[in-house]
Design a protein around this motif. Structure first.
Motif, mmCIF file in Angstrom:
data_model
loop_
_atom_site.group_PDB
_atom_site.id
_atom_site.type_symbol
_atom_site.label_atom_id
_atom_site.label_comp_id
_atom_site.label_asym_id
_atom_site.label_seq_id
_atom_site.Cartn_x
_atom_site.Cartn_y
_atom_site.Cartn_z
ATOM 1 N N PHE A 1 31.001 -54.504 14.898
ATOM 2 C CA PHE A 1 30.412 -53.738 15.992
ATOM 3 C C PHE A 1 30.070 -52.318 15.569
ATOM 4 N N GLU A 2 30.891 -51.695 14.745
ATOM 5 C CA GLU A 2 30.658 -50.306 14.354
ATOM 6 C C GLU A 2 29.283 -50.136 13.710
ATOM 7 N N ALA A 3 28.980 -50.947 12.705
ATOM 8 C CA ALA A 3 27.677 -50.835 12.042
ATOM 9 C C ALA A 3 26.545 -51.196 12.992
ATOM 10 N N PHE A 4 26.780 -52.180 13.837
ATOM 11 C CA PHE A 4 25.770 -52.617 14.800
ATOM 12 C C PHE A 4 25.396 -51.488 15.754
ATOM 13 N N VAL A 5 26.401 -50.870 16.381
ATOM 14 C CA VAL A 5 26.107 -49.863 17.397
ATOM 15 C C VAL A 5 25.623 -48.561 16.771
ATOM 16 N N GLU A 6 26.090 -48.224 15.577
ATOM 17 C CA GLU A 6 25.619 -46.996 14.940
ATOM 18 C C GLU A 6 24.132 -47.076 14.614
ATOM 19 N N GLY B 1 35.215 -42.677 15.720
ATOM 20 C CA GLY B 1 34.165 -41.695 15.971
ATOM 21 C C GLY B 1 34.703 -40.285 15.944
ATOM 22 N N THR B 2 35.395 -39.929 14.859
ATOM 23 C CA THR B 2 36.046 -38.626 14.785
ATOM 24 C C THR B 2 35.096 -37.494 14.396
ATOM 25 N N LEU C 1 38.701 -35.751 10.958
ATOM 26 C CA LEU C 1 38.246 -36.936 10.238
ATOM 27 C C LEU C 1 39.369 -37.759 9.639
ATOM 28 N N GLN C 2 40.461 -37.122 9.258
ATOM 29 C CA GLN C 2 41.549 -37.862 8.635
ATOM 30 C C GLN C 2 42.353 -38.691 9.644
ATOM 31 N N LEU C 3 41.955 -38.661 10.913
ATOM 32 C CA LEU C 3 42.563 -39.508 11.946
ATOM 33 C C LEU C 3 41.772 -40.797 12.148
ATOM 34 N N SER C 4 40.945 -41.164 11.180
ATOM 35 C CA SER C 4 40.022 -42.283 11.368
ATOM 36 C C SER C 4 40.707 -43.634 11.506
ATOM 37 N N SER C 5 42.006 -43.721 11.246
ATOM 38 C CA SER C 5 42.702 -44.990 11.425
ATOM 39 C C SER C 5 43.365 -45.118 12.785
ATOM 40 N N VAL C 6 43.346 -44.037 13.563
ATOM 41 C CA VAL C 6 43.897 -44.115 14.924
ATOM 42 C C VAL C 6 42.877 -43.683 15.975
ATOM 43 N N GLN C 7 41.762 -43.150 15.523
ATOM 44 C CA GLN C 7 40.683 -42.793 16.428
ATOM 45 C C GLN C 7 39.383 -43.359 15.866
#
Length: 648
Positions: free
Chosen positions: A477-482, A616-617, A608-614
C-alpha cells in the motif's frame, strides 16, 4: 527544583519544534511558585543554521519547491497542547504578514516570491527556510528568564552516558564536549550507505571514469558536472526527479511559456541549448501523479464515511491492513470516485446508481468481503461504461493498459511510441489536476490521501499487527498510495509534458534494468523494443535511505556501537525476524531502547528515525489539521519537552 541542561542534536524544523515546546512549557512553569527559581540551558548542535537546518537552507535555488501548499505547514502548534506558543505562527500567517510588512531579513528574491505566492501556491524551499529562520529568531527574542540558548555550528560525533550522576556527554566534531541531563535526537536526513546494487554501479563507474550521482539532498549536488547535450539517466521519478529536471532545464536558462491551449498542453519549453538529454526511469515507467488544484489539503467534497477513527478504534490492537483497513478505505475511494462522476454532469452515471452503490458499500461490513465485491462488480458492470470505471491498479500502473500486439514481444515497439504514451498520461493527469474537485480520479486519490492520515494515527497508536505493517501496509500500500497521492504540484506535470514535446526528456519504460555495458551506463525495459539508452552519467533521484542500520552517520553508528540504540526487529508472517528501518523505542515520548531492550532515561527521538513506529515521518506539521496525524509531530515534541522538564 533546579536547573536542567538539554542538548538537541539537529536544529532543523523538528529540533526547533522541541526547543519551542521547551520554551513554552518552561515559561508556564516559571509562572508558578514552585518553578520560579528554575533554570534551563538549551544547546542546539547542527552545522547548519537553526530553523532551516540542512534541507531548508535559505540560499538554495528557487526551483526547489515544497510539496505542500502555503496554507499547510506550521512550526508552532495551534491545537492539542496546553502551553501556548510564546512566538511564531503558521507559514500562511507569516506569508500574509510579510506581504504587508516585510521583515528586514527578507532578500529581494524572498519579496519577489511572496508578491506572487497565493495561499494555494507551492512555496520554494528557500522561502520556507526563511520562515523557519524567522520563527527561530522570534523564539529567541521571546525566551523566558532563566533560559540560556546556545547554537553549536558543528556535528555531534557521539552521545555517551555521563559519569557520576548520570546524564550524557555529547562529543562534538570541533573537539568540544557538552554535559547534558537530557539529549534529543532530531537528526532528520542523515548520510546513508549505498545499497549493494548502488555500490556495484558506483564502483564500476569509478573504474570506467563515469559520473555516478548517489542518493542525496538535491541542493547538495553539483549539477554543473552533467554536460550539455549528453544523455543522462535518471533513476526514480518521484519528487526528487522533478528537482533534477528543474536544475537541468530552467536552471540552465530554458524557459516555459504559456501556449493558450489549456490544461494538459498549457506550456511550451524554449531550450537554452545547455540542457542534457534526460532519460527518466522508474518501476512504473511514469512519474508520480500531480496534485489536484484544491483550496484545501484534503478535498472539500470528500468525506471518509467508512475509514473513520471510531471505526478503527473498534478493531483493537490486532488490526490487519488487508482484512480490516483496506476494505473500509476502498469503499471510501469508490464513493469519492462515483459520486464525483455523478456530480460532474457528464451523464456517465444513471439515476439511482448512487443509491444502489451506497447500499452495496454498506453491505459486507461484517467481513463477507467476497459478497459485497461481487455485488459491486455486477452493479458497476451493468451501469458504468468500461472507460468510466474506477481502476485503481490501472491508476498506479498506467502503461499497463497498452496491450502486447499479436506477433510482438513488447508493449511498445519504439521509443517514440513509449514517449507518446507517457506524454498522453502526463497531459491527462495535468488536465485532471486542473479540474480539481470536479475530477473523479483526483477525488478518489483525495480519499486515499485522507485515509492515509487516519492510518498514520492507527500506526502510531500501535493499532496494527507487525505482520500486516510489514507485509501489507508497507509491503504494497505504501508504494501504491505514494505514487498517487504524494506527487508534485500540477505545474510540474505541465512542465514535464512540455519538456517531452520539446525532445528534452525521454523515458526508459517500466521495470528498467540498469547495468554498465561497453564502458558506459545503460538502461533498458522489457516493455520497450529497440536499443537501450546509454550514458556516461547516472543520477539516483532519491533521498538518502532512512535506515538506522544502513546509516553512514558517525553519530548513529556510535550510538549503535555503544549500545544506546538498536534497530527495531519485527516478526514477519512466516515467523522470520526482520530488521526494520527505524529505531526500537518506547511509547511516547519516544526513548530509544538500549541493547538490553531498556529505555534510556533522558534520551529522546523525534522524526525520521521513528519510521518503525510511525508512518510518514517526513511531512511537516499541518496548520489547522483535520486529523490527529496532522499535528503528531508537535504533540511528540510537546511530550518530549514535558518529560525533560519533569526530570528536574
Amino acid at each position: 527544583m533546579g536547573g536542567a541542561s538539554v542538548v538537541i542534536v539537529g536544529a532543523g524544523p523538528r529540533g526547533t519544534s522541541v526547543m519551542e515546546r521547551l520554551l513554552a512549557q518552561f515559561a508556564a512553569l516559571r509562572a508558578t511558585a514552585q518553578g520560579a527559581d528554575r533554570t534551563l540551558d538549551i544547546h542546539l548542535v547542527d552545522p547548519f543554521p537553526p530553523g532551516p537546518g540542512h534541507v531548508w537552507r535559505t540560499g538554495q535555488s528557487r526551483l526547489y519547491l515544497m510539496n505542500t501548499q502555503a496554507f499547510f505547514p506550521t512550526l508552532v502548534p495551534d491545537q492539542g497542547v496546553e502551553a501556548p506558543p510564546l512566538a511564531g505562527c503558521s507559514f500562511e500567517q507569516w506569508r500574509r504578514a510579510q506581504r504587508t510588512a516585510p521583515d528586514a531579513t527578507l532578500s529581494l528574491a524572498d519579496r519577489t516570491e511572496l508578491a506572487a505566492l497565493a495561499a494555494t501556491g507551492f512555496p520554494s524551499r528557500a522561502l520556507y527556510g526563511r520562515y523557519l529562520s524567522w520563527c527561530f529568531a522570534q523564539l529567541l527574542q521571546a525566551k523566558p528568564d532563566g533560559v540560556t540558548l546556545t547554537h553549536h555550528a558543528t556535528v555531534a560525533k557521539r552521545v555517551a552516558r555521563g559519569q557520576g550522576n548520570g546524564g550524557f556527554d555529547v562529543v562534538l566534531q570541533d573537539g568540544g564536549r557538552l554535559p547534558a541531563d537530557s539529549v534529543v535526537l532530531a537528526l532528520g536526513h542523515v548520510e546513508s550507505k549505498l545499497s549493494p546494487t548502488q555500490r556495484e554501479l558506483h564502483d564500476q563507474a569509478r573504474t570506467h571514469g563515469l559520473s555516478y550521482f548517489p542518493p542525496a539532498v538535491p541542493n547538495d549536488v553539483d549539477w554543473d558536472l552533467i554536460p550539455a547535450g549528453e544523455n543522462v539517466l535518471v533513476r526514480g521519478m518521484g519528487l526528487n526527479f522533478f528537482d533534477v529536471l528543474g536544475q537541468l532545464t530552467e536552471g540552465r536558462g530554458g524557459r516555459f511559456e504559456p501556449t493558450g491551449r489549456g490544461a494538459g498542453d498549457a506550456l511550451a519549453y524554449l531550450p537554452s541549448g545547455a540542457e542534457p538529454v534526460i532519460v527518466g526511469a522508474s518501476r512504473r515507467g511514469t512519474p508520480y501523479r500531480g496534485k489536484a488544484e484544491l483550496a484545501s489539503y484534503y478535498p472539500a467534497s470528500v468525506e471518509l464515511r467508512f475509514l473513520t477513527e471510531d471505526a478503527l478504534a473498534g478493531l483493537g490492537a490486532t488490526a490487519g491492513f488487508d482484512h480490516d483497513i483496506w476494505p473500509l478505505l476502498h469503499r471510501d475511494t469508490l464513493w469519492a470516485y462515483y459520486s464525483t462522476l455523478a456530480r460532474n454532469g457528464s451523464g456517465a452515471v444513471p439515476a439511482g446508481f448512487l443509491g444502489e452503490l451506497d447500499e452495496v458499500l454498506h453491505s459486507g461490513l461484517d467481513g463477507d468481503g467476497r459478497a459485497w465485491a461481487d455485488r459491486l462488480s455486477s452493479l458497476v458492470g451493468a451501469h458504468i461504461a468500461v472507460g468510466q470505471r474506477l481502476d485503481l491498479p490501472g491508476l498506479a500502473r498506467p502503461l499497463s493498459r497498452y496491450p502486447i500486439r499479436p506477433g510482438e514481444t513488447h508493449r511498445f515497439s519504439s521509443q517514440a511510441q513509449l514517449d507518446a504514451a507517457v506524454l498522453e498520461y502526463l497531459s491527462d493527469d495535468a488536465a485532471g489536476s486542473f479540474r480539481g474537485e470536479a475530477d473523479p480520479v483526483k477525488m478518489a486519490i483525495g480519499a486515499l490521501n485522507a485515509g492515509r492520515a487516519v492510518i498514520k494515527s492507527l500506526v502510531a497508536d500501535d493499532g496494527i499487527t507487525a505482520e500486516s505493517w510489514m507485509g501489507e501496509l508497507r509491503g504494497w500500500f505504501e508504494a501504491f498510495v505514494e505514487g498517487l497521492a504524494s506527487g508534485p504540484p500540477a505545474l510540474r506535470m505541465e512542465q514535464l509534458a512540455a519538456l517531452v514535446r520539446a525532445g528534452v526528456v525521454h523515458f526508459a519504460g517500466p521495470d528498467p534494468v540498469f547495468r554498465i555495458e561497453h564502458g558506459v551506463f545503460s538502461v533498458s525495459s522489457p516493455w520497450v523494443a529497440g536499443h537501450p539508452w546509454a550514458s556516461r552519467h547516472l543520477v539516483e533521484a532519491l533521498a538518502p535511505a532512512n535506515t538506522v542500520n544502513g546509516s553512514d552517520s558517525v553519530l548513529l553508528n556510535s550510538l549503535l556501537e555503544d549500545g544506546l540504540v538498536r534497530p527495531r526487529v519485527m516478526l514477519a508472517a512466516d515467523g522470520e525476524a526482520v530488521v526494520t528501518s527505524g529505531m526500537d523505542v518506547s511509547g511516547p515520548p519516544y526513548q530509544p531502547l538500549d541493547g538490553a531492550g531498556t529505555p534510556v532515561p533522558g534520551l529522546y527521538v523525534l522524526g525520521l528515525q521513528l519510521s518503525s513506529v510511525q508512518w510518514g515521518t517526513a511531512i511537516a506539521a499541518q496548520a489547522n489539521a483535520e486529523y490527529r496525524s496532522g499535528f503528531r509531530t508537535v504533540l511528540d515534541a510537546d511530550a518530549i519537552a514535558a518529560a525533560i522538564l519533569a526530570r528536574h
